[in-house]
Design a protein around this motif. Structure first.
Motif, PDB file in Angstrom:
ATOM      1  N   LEU A 163       0.888  -1.232  -0.031  1.00 34.52           N
ATOM      2  CA  LEU A 163       0.105  -0.050   0.029  1.00 34.52           C
ATOM      3  C   LEU A 163       0.978   1.025  -0.129  1.00 34.52           C
ATOM      4  N   GLN A 164       0.551   2.274  -0.706  1.00 37.27           N
ATOM      5  CA  GLN A 164       1.221   3.664  -0.484  1.00 37.27           C
ATOM      6  C   GLN A 164      -0.003   4.459   0.253  1.00 37.27           C
ATOM      7  N   GLU A 165       0.834   5.167   0.979  1.00 33.20           N
ATOM      8  CA  GLU A 165       0.145   6.307   2.106  1.00 33.20           C
ATOM      9  C   GLU A 165       0.324   7.677   1.426  1.00 33.20           C
ATOM     10  N   ASP A 166      -0.798   8.263   1.339  1.00 33.77           N
ATOM     11  CA  ASP A 166      -0.748   9.900   0.806  1.00 33.77           C
ATOM     12  C   ASP A 166      -1.657  10.635   1.555  1.00 33.77           C
ATOM     13  N   GLU A 167      -1.010  11.419   2.405  1.00 34.07           N
ATOM     14  CA  GLU A 167      -1.889  12.336   3.267  1.00 34.07           C
ATOM     15  C   GLU A 167      -2.802  11.492   4.132  1.00 34.07           C
ATOM     16  N   GLY A 168      -2.391  10.425   4.829  1.00 40.11           N
ATOM     17  CA  GLY A 168      -2.958   9.772   5.706  1.00 40.11           C
ATOM     18  C   GLY A 168      -4.189   8.711   5.295  1.00 40.11           C
ATOM     19  N   VAL A 169      -4.012   8.821   3.769  1.00 40.99           N
ATOM     20  CA  VAL A 169      -4.920   7.879   3.166  1.00 40.99           C
ATOM     21  C   VAL A 169      -3.947   6.683   2.521  1.00 40.99           C
ATOM     22  N   CYS A 170      -4.254   5.346   2.565  1.00 34.30           N
ATOM     23  CA  CYS A 170      -3.556   4.313   1.881  1.00 34.30           C
ATOM     24  C   CYS A 170      -4.507   3.750   0.790  1.00 34.30           C
ATOM     25  N   ASN A 171      -3.598   3.578  -0.374  1.00 33.31           N
ATOM     26  CA  ASN A 171      -4.179   3.109  -1.682  1.00 33.31           C
ATOM     27  C   ASN A 171      -3.206   2.064  -2.361  1.00 33.31           C
ATOM     28  N   LEU A 172      -3.894   1.221  -3.183  1.00 29.27           N
ATOM     29  CA  LEU A 172      -3.037   0.441  -4.071  1.00 29.27           C
ATOM     30  C   LEU A 172      -1.913   1.268  -4.930  1.00 29.27           C
ATOM     31  N   PRO A 173      -0.904   0.742  -5.284  1.00 30.02           N
ATOM     32  CA  PRO A 173      -0.145   1.343  -6.114  1.00 30.02           C
ATOM     33  C   PRO A 173      -0.875   1.733  -7.710  1.00 30.02           C
ATOM     34  N   GLY A 174      -0.635   2.754  -8.072  1.00 32.00           N
ATOM     35  CA  GLY A 174      -1.321   3.122  -9.731  1.00 32.00           C
ATOM     36  C   GLY A 174      -1.206   4.602  -9.799  1.00 32.00           C
ATOM     37  N   GLY A 175      -2.259   4.820 -10.924  1.00 39.73           N
ATOM     38  CA  GLY A 175      -2.391   6.186 -11.105  1.00 39.73           C
ATOM     39  C   GLY A 175      -2.925   6.248 -12.564  1.00 39.73           C
ATOM     40  N   THR A 176      -2.850   7.332 -13.213  1.00 42.37           N
ATOM     41  CA  THR A 176      -3.363   7.775 -14.348  1.00 42.37           C
ATOM     42  C   THR A 176      -2.584   7.591 -15.544  1.00 42.37           C
ATOM     43  N   PRO A 177      -3.067   6.726 -16.630  1.00 45.25           N
ATOM     44  CA  PRO A 177      -2.399   6.570 -17.662  1.00 45.25           C
ATOM     45  C   PRO A 177      -1.836   7.802 -18.371  1.00 45.25           C
ATOM     46  N   GLU A 178      -0.776   7.602 -19.137  1.00 40.17           N
ATOM     47  CA  GLU A 178      -0.232   8.861 -19.791  1.00 40.17           C
ATOM     48  C   GLU A 178       0.014   8.233 -21.157  1.00 40.17           C
ATOM     49  N   PRO A 179       0.062   9.396 -22.278  1.00 39.92           N
ATOM     50  CA  PRO A 179       0.463   9.021 -23.647  1.00 39.92           C
ATOM     51  C   PRO A 179       1.466   8.226 -23.753  1.00 39.92           C
ATOM     52  N   ALA A 180       2.469   8.260 -23.259  1.00 40.94           N
ATOM     53  CA  ALA A 180       3.573   7.511 -23.525  1.00 40.94           C
ATOM     54  C   ALA A 180       3.673   5.983 -23.139  1.00 40.94           C
ATOM     55  N   ASP A 181       2.669   5.765 -22.163  1.00 43.09           N
ATOM     56  CA  ASP A 181       2.428   4.265 -21.772  1.00 43.09           C
ATOM     57  C   ASP A 181       1.884   3.319 -22.858  1.00 43.09           C
TER      58      ASP A 181
END
Length: 66
Positions: free
Chosen positions: A19-37
């Motif tokens: 899990l990754q923590e960001d400002e007290g909230v835990c989430n699964l690793p990941g994020g927004t797709p980018e055009p280069a992906d």
């Protein structure tokens, strides 16, 4: 369908979910797709490297939500 977010259950060598923590909230690793992906797996690999300094093996697709 346009994919806006990609997240994954990434397991460490002991089988624990990362899990990754960001400002007290835990989430699964990941994020927004980018055009280069090249694909969604590339998005997950990039985000894991950027946010959690992780490398992972080949992903296994398990689901999709809309």
């Amino acid at each position: 369908m346009a994919v806006r977010q990609v997240h994954g259950f990434v397991l460490d060598e002991l089988g624990r979910v990362v899990l990754q923590e960001d400002e007290g909230v835990c989430n699964l690793p990941g994020g927004t797709p980018e055009p280069a992906d090249a694909d969604l797996a590339a998005t997950l690999a990039r985000e894991c490297a950027e946010e959690s300094q992780l490398r992972h093996g080949p992903p296994v697709f398990v689901g999709l939500t809309d």
